[in-house]
Write a protein that holds these residues in place. Structure first.
Motif, PDB file in Angstrom:
ATOM      1  N   PHE A   1      -0.169   2.887   5.520  1.00  0.00           N
ATOM      2  CA  PHE A   1      -0.844   1.618   5.279  1.00  0.00           C
ATOM      3  C   PHE A   1      -0.699   0.720   6.501  1.00  0.00           C
ATOM      4  O   PHE A   1       0.375   0.626   7.093  1.00  0.00           O
ATOM      5  CB  PHE A   1      -0.268   0.918   4.051  1.00  0.00           C
TER       6      PHE A   1
ATOM      7  N   GLY B   1      -1.943  -3.907   4.585  1.00  0.00           N
ATOM      8  CA  GLY B   1      -1.717  -3.252   3.304  1.00  0.00           C
ATOM      9  C   GLY B   1      -2.847  -2.344   2.869  1.00  0.00           C
ATOM     10  O   GLY B   1      -2.932  -1.973   1.697  1.00  0.00           O
ATOM     11  N   ARG B   2      -3.715  -1.948   3.795  1.00  0.00           N
ATOM     12  CA  ARG B   2      -4.873  -1.123   3.457  1.00  0.00           C
ATOM     13  C   ARG B   2      -4.812   0.230   4.168  1.00  0.00           C
ATOM     14  O   ARG B   2      -4.139   0.367   5.189  1.00  0.00           O
ATOM     15  CB  ARG B   2      -6.160  -1.868   3.803  1.00  0.00           C
TER      16      ARG B   2
ATOM     17  N   PRO C   1      -0.833   0.292  -5.034  1.00  0.00           N
ATOM     18  CA  PRO C   1      -2.113   0.260  -4.331  1.00  0.00           C
ATOM     19  C   PRO C   1      -3.058   1.323  -4.868  1.00  0.00           C
ATOM     20  O   PRO C   1      -2.633   2.442  -5.183  1.00  0.00           O
ATOM     21  CB  PRO C   1      -1.731   0.531  -2.873  1.00  0.00           C
TER      22      PRO C   1
ATOM     23  N   SER D   1      -7.189  -1.066  -2.358  1.00  0.00           N
ATOM     24  CA  SER D   1      -6.348  -1.093  -1.156  1.00  0.00           C
ATOM     25  C   SER D   1      -6.837  -0.136  -0.088  1.00  0.00           C
ATOM     26  O   SER D   1      -6.262  -0.078   0.994  1.00  0.00           O
ATOM     27  CB  SER D   1      -4.897  -0.751  -1.518  1.00  0.00           C
TER      28      SER D   1
END
Length: 255
Positions: free
Chosen positions: A2, A6-7, A200, A227
């Protein structure tokens, strides 16, 4: 796997694991495919244990490894015609992932009509992997897949309630990351995000569609709160895989 935001964009290249001939399209030269993906620099690449070395032996900076831990025979026309469906976790999966310096292991949680033994098998797989992941401090990605018979085998069951229920089960079994199909109505995907709680949610890409459809779908899902994405055939079967990766990375990380 990530980013700082946070993706994550994970490119799945584990399709040959499932024994379905049509899945090999675009990945016949797996060494060349992995090299192309490394150069295009998604956040992660999802590979089977037998091909993970193609990523990890590459020199220089590279995407994180997500290691597929289970093989199933549910895909393609043969999935409907086989007497017995199975989902089998490879031996010492988490130990292999540690040796390969993987960031995460991925396992299915399958729900097919009338296939209760298969679902039970998947529940046991997830529970067993959860215990092993705790032992080695390895992240666990669970792929809750609700499926239904289609024209060419089992396909996605995009019913929101069915997906939400299966995602909730995956969370309660201990998933660190959820990889889930989009719902038939994209505006209902917020329910999937909500039931995952703090986990996520990475959205599964499924079969090949037009560039316009995959880009717009991704834009909508990221706006709803996903996410990230796990796309395979929409990248590896694309005539310009690096360019579609860059376009999708711009959506996932740049909005």
């Amino acid at each position: 796997m990530f980013g700082a935001d946070g993706r994550c964009f994970d490119v799945a290249v584990d399709h040959g694991f499932f024994g379905e001939p049509s899945f090999l399209s675009g990945i016949e030269d797996i060494r060349g495919v992995v090299a192309t993906l490394i150069d295009a620099a998604p956040d992660a690449i999802q590979l089977s244990p037998g091909h993970a070395h193609l990523l990890q032996q590459a020199a220089g900076p590279k995407p994180a490894l997500v290691m597929r831990s289970d093989v199933a025979n549910v895909y393609g026309r043969a999935g409907l015609e086989r007497d017995r469906l199975f989902s089998y976790v490879v031996e010492d999966a988490v130990e292999q992932a540690v040796r390969l310096d993987a960031a995460c292991v991925c396992v299915n949680l399958l729900a097919l009509p009338g296939q209760h033994e298969l679902h039970e098998q998947c529940v046991r797989n997830v529970a067993t992997l959860r215990a092993a992941c705790d032992r080695y401090d390895m992240a666990l990605m669970v792929e809750p897949l609700a499926m239904k018979p289609g024209d060419s085998g089992y396909g996605v069951n995009g019913d929101t309630e069915t997906i939400v229920t299966l995602v909730r089960q995956a969370v309660e079994l201990g998933a660190d990351v959820i990889k889930a199909d989009p719902t038939d109505r994209l505006d209902e995907y917020g329910a999937v995000i909500a039931v995952a709680g703090s986990r996520p949610v990475l959205v599964r890409g499924g079969g090949r569609v037009s560039d316009e459809e995959i880009l717009e779908r991704t834009r909508q899902l990221m706006k709803i709160g996903a996410s990230g994405i796990v796309y395979g055939r929409n990248v590896i079967q694309h005539p310009r895989p690096a360019e579609i990766i860059w376009a999708l990375m711009a959506i996932v990380h740049g909005g």
